[in-house]
Scaffold this motif. Structure first.
Motif, PDB file in Angstrom:
ATOM      1  N   HIS A   1      -7.050   5.068   7.194  1.00  0.00           N
ATOM      2  CA  HIS A   1      -7.812   3.843   6.922  1.00  0.00           C
ATOM      3  C   HIS A   1      -7.541   3.265   5.544  1.00  0.00           C
ATOM      4  O   HIS A   1      -7.920   2.133   5.264  1.00  0.00           O
ATOM      5  N   LEU A   2      -6.869   4.011   4.652  1.00  0.00           N
ATOM      6  CA  LEU A   2      -6.563   3.516   3.312  1.00  0.00           C
ATOM      7  C   LEU A   2      -5.083   3.199   3.124  1.00  0.00           C
ATOM      8  O   LEU A   2      -4.681   2.821   2.033  1.00  0.00           O
ATOM      9  N   MET A   3      -4.296   3.311   4.187  1.00  0.00           N
ATOM     10  CA  MET A   3      -2.853   3.123   4.057  1.00  0.00           C
ATOM     11  C   MET A   3      -2.445   1.715   4.438  1.00  0.00           C
ATOM     12  O   MET A   3      -3.172   0.995   5.126  1.00  0.00           O
ATOM     13  N   TYR A   4      -1.257   1.327   3.957  1.00  0.00           N
ATOM     14  CA  TYR A   4      -0.657   0.056   4.349  1.00  0.00           C
ATOM     15  C   TYR A   4       0.089   0.277   5.666  1.00  0.00           C
ATOM     16  O   TYR A   4       1.087   0.988   5.717  1.00  0.00           O
ATOM     17  N   LEU A   5      -0.405  -0.347   6.723  1.00  0.00           N
ATOM     18  CA  LEU A   5       0.256  -0.217   8.020  1.00  0.00           C
ATOM     19  C   LEU A   5       1.331  -1.290   8.133  1.00  0.00           C
ATOM     20  O   LEU A   5       1.243  -2.232   8.921  1.00  0.00           O
ATOM     21  N   SER A   6       2.365  -1.131   7.313  1.00  0.00           N
ATOM     22  CA  SER A   6       3.486  -2.072   7.273  1.00  0.00           C
ATOM     23  C   SER A   6       4.674  -1.333   6.681  1.00  0.00           C
ATOM     24  O   SER A   6       4.651  -0.106   6.517  1.00  0.00           O
ATOM     25  N   ALA A   7       5.703  -2.100   6.324  1.00  0.00           N
ATOM     26  CA  ALA A   7       6.887  -1.495   5.721  1.00  0.00           C
ATOM     27  C   ALA A   7       6.682  -1.163   4.251  1.00  0.00           C
ATOM     28  O   ALA A   7       7.551  -0.547   3.628  1.00  0.00           O
ATOM     29  N   ALA A   8       5.543  -1.581   3.666  1.00  0.00           N
ATOM     30  CA  ALA A   8       5.283  -1.303   2.258  1.00  0.00           C
ATOM     31  C   ALA A   8       5.089   0.199   2.044  1.00  0.00           C
ATOM     32  O   ALA A   8       4.641   0.926   2.929  1.00  0.00           O
ATOM     33  N   THR A   9       5.427   0.637   0.841  1.00  0.00           N
ATOM     34  CA  THR A   9       5.286   2.052   0.518  1.00  0.00           C
ATOM     35  C   THR A   9       3.836   2.381   0.181  1.00  0.00           C
ATOM     36  O   THR A   9       3.081   1.532  -0.308  1.00  0.00           O
ATOM     37  N   ASN A  10       3.463   3.602   0.454  1.00  0.00           N
ATOM     38  CA  ASN A  10       2.122   4.101   0.151  1.00  0.00           C
ATOM     39  C   ASN A  10       2.233   5.169  -0.920  1.00  0.00           C
ATOM     40  O   ASN A  10       3.136   6.021  -0.875  1.00  0.00           O
ATOM     41  N   ARG A  11       1.319   5.126  -1.857  1.00  0.00           N
ATOM     42  CA  ARG A  11       1.307   6.094  -2.950  1.00  0.00           C
ATOM     43  C   ARG A  11       0.073   6.989  -2.816  1.00  0.00           C
ATOM     44  O   ARG A  11      -1.050   6.500  -2.769  1.00  0.00           O
ATOM     45  N   ILE A  12       0.298   8.281  -2.745  1.00  0.00           N
ATOM     46  CA  ILE A  12      -0.781   9.258  -2.624  1.00  0.00           C
ATOM     47  C   ILE A  12      -0.759  10.145  -3.863  1.00  0.00           C
ATOM     48  O   ILE A  12       0.300  10.671  -4.239  1.00  0.00           O
ATOM     49  N   THR A  13      -1.905  10.295  -4.494  1.00  0.00           N
ATOM     50  CA  THR A  13      -2.033  11.133  -5.687  1.00  0.00           C
ATOM     51  C   THR A  13      -3.054  12.225  -5.400  1.00  0.00           C
ATOM     52  O   THR A  13      -4.206  11.936  -5.073  1.00  0.00           O
TER      53      THR A  13
END
Length: 495
Positions: A250-262
């Motif tokens: 629910h907090l991710m970009y559901l697209s081709a954009a990159t997701n950053r997890i810390t």
């Protein structure tokens, strides 16, 4: 910043396929496809998520490439015989690797970094030693669809107790479609999810989920909720924390954009590893249906097991002629509907699969409620013989298996006769001393008369009359010595 973006784009445009694959592998993106697809993917990375680490890697790859090109012109190397696999993996690094490089790239190249073995501060693998991988236990309620990041060790960057480990990755279009088209388990929760799993760094056996101290997970710009502690009602017992996969979808970009997890974690000596997975979450009803499809044990096999349990043991002094099995579930004290037990259990008693799966869906323990030993989902079976008995025996709550494998119902004992079986103390009788009547007295027809307790009399009124008589006696004769009780010592059975 704009000048750096333009410079990074120009360097990416000059990359070969191997350079593009190494760049995309470094940030966790897909490395498959034609060159123009790789270029487009790399340019999107530069445009939308060009972190200092990514820019440094682009510059390093660019300098490495032109250093190799100049070295090849100055000192060509003779061809070497290599296997096709080695040529395909190390082709861009073997040539001219012994030639002096420029001042920017004089440091040793970290081969695992260039091949995407770690992501932005997460654990690094040795370049040539095949290290055993950390494995996570399979969870019955989660079916793994894709492995986005293999279990990777969290490596502290300094001596601080609180550490941060970032990770950058992107979803493929197919993965995005799977998430978007999946059904909702509840409002806002999709059945296909991206989950984060954390465990101890131990390669000896599959590891269960285990959170490090002070854990916090940040997805892009928002913190993700982590399961809290179970409250403990027992004094002196620390509350336990349910360690389960953390849903990040629910907090991710559901697209081709990159997701950053810390991942923020406490460094207190123990080593932890994290992994990212695309999973499909199952419900207890789905697991029950699967168990009914593949987990039913044939009645004849169950009958053979009963015979085996009741077989005469020559070394034993006690001969077992039968074993009782309750038709009531030990979990909810209700009649069994789907009798189930683990194949590893030594008992014949079953529990209800419906309630067992529902309870483990809320709080996974997977412990047998009969023998308190592990009863994982993949070891569960449905007892075909007991299922048949439940349909044939509806008026009994317990059955007994016999030596030959047959069974018989054990029904509740009939209610006792209304006539009392032993003498009953008479209250309010004419006997002043309250002694028991003699049991040898005969009533009519020569039968022993049953003494009846009359509980309808008001004992308070008789007590008041006795007190008034005693007061009159006291007034006339003065204080009297205490009267000894004429009752015999000991209690008299009234049943």
């Amino acid at each position: 910043m704009a000048a750096e973006l333009v410079e990074a784009k120009n360097m990416v445009m000059s990359f070969r396929v191997s350079d593009l694959q190494m760049l995309l592998g470094f940030v966790g993106r897909s490395k498959s496809g034609l060159k123009h697809e790789l270029v487009t993917r790399a340019l999107q990375l530069v445009q939308f998520d060009c972190s200092p680490e990514v820019f440094k890697k682009i510059k390093e790859l660019y300098e490495t490439r032109y250093a190799k090109k100049s070295s090849e012109v100055a000192q060509p190397q003779p061809p070497q015989h290599r296997s096709p696999e080695a040529l395909s993996i190390h082709s861009s690094y073997d040539r001219g690797s012994t030639v002096a490089r420029t001042s920017i790239s004089t440091t040793n190249i970290d081969y695992p970094a260039l091949y995407g073995k770690y992501l932005n501060g997460l654990g690094r693998l040795p370049p040539k030693v095949a290290k055993p991988e950390v494995r996570l236990v399979k969870l019955p309620f989660y079916t793994t669809l894709d492995e986005l990041l293999k279990p990777t060790e969290l490596v502290p960057q300094n001596n601080e107790k609180l550490q941060e480990s970032p990770c950058i990755f992107a979803l493929t279009p197919r993965q995005v479609e799977l998430i978007r088209n999946s059904r909702e388990l509840q409002p806002g929760v999709k059945s296909v999810q991206v989950v984060l799993r954390i465990c101890y760094t131990d390669t000896s056996s599959p590891q269960e989920d285990q959170y490090p101290p002070n854990i916090a997970v940040k997805v892009n710009h928002s913190y993700c909720s982590v399961p809290g502690y179970y409250p403990s009602n027992k004094p002196g017992v620390e509350p336990k924390r349910p360690c389960r996969p953390i849903n990040l979808t629910h907090l991710m970009y559901l697209s081709a954009a990159t997701n950053r997890i810390t991942v923020t974690w406490g460094n207190y000596g123990k080593s932890y590893s994290v992994g990212l997975y695309l999973v499909r979450q199952m419900t207890s009803a789905e697991l029950l249906q699967r168990l009914k499809t593949i987990g039913i044990k044939h009645p004849e096999l169950c009958k053979a097991l009963v015979k085996e349990k009741l077989r005469l043991d020559p070394d034993s002094e006690i001969a077992t002629t039968g074993v009782r099995v309750s038709l009531i579930c030990p979990l909810v004290k209700m009649r069994l509907s789907v009798p189930c037990r683990a194949e590893t259990c030594a008992h014949l008693q079953c529990f209800d699969a419906v309630f067992y799966l529902q309870m483990n869906e809320k709080k996974p323990t997977w412990m047998c409620p009969v023998c308190d030993k592990p009863a994982p989902y993949d070891q569960l079976i449905i007892d075909g013989l007991l299922s048949k008995i439940l349909t044939e025996c509806e008026d009994a709550d317990e059955i007994e298996y016999l030596v030959d494998g047959s069974w018989c119902p054990i029904r509740a004992e009939k209610e006792r006769s209304c006539s009392p079986q032993c003498p009953i103390l008479v209250l309010g009788s004419s006997d002043v001393n309250g002694l028991l009547p003699t049991p040898n007295g005969n009533g009519e027809n020569g039968k022993a008369t049953a003494d009846v307790v009359d509980l309808t009399l008001d004992s308070s009124s008789s007590e008041e009359e006795e007190e008034e008589d005693e007061e009159d006696d006291d007034d006339d004769e003065g204080p009297q010595p205490k009267r000894r009780c004429s009752y015999e010592k000991g209690l008299v059975s009234a049943c």
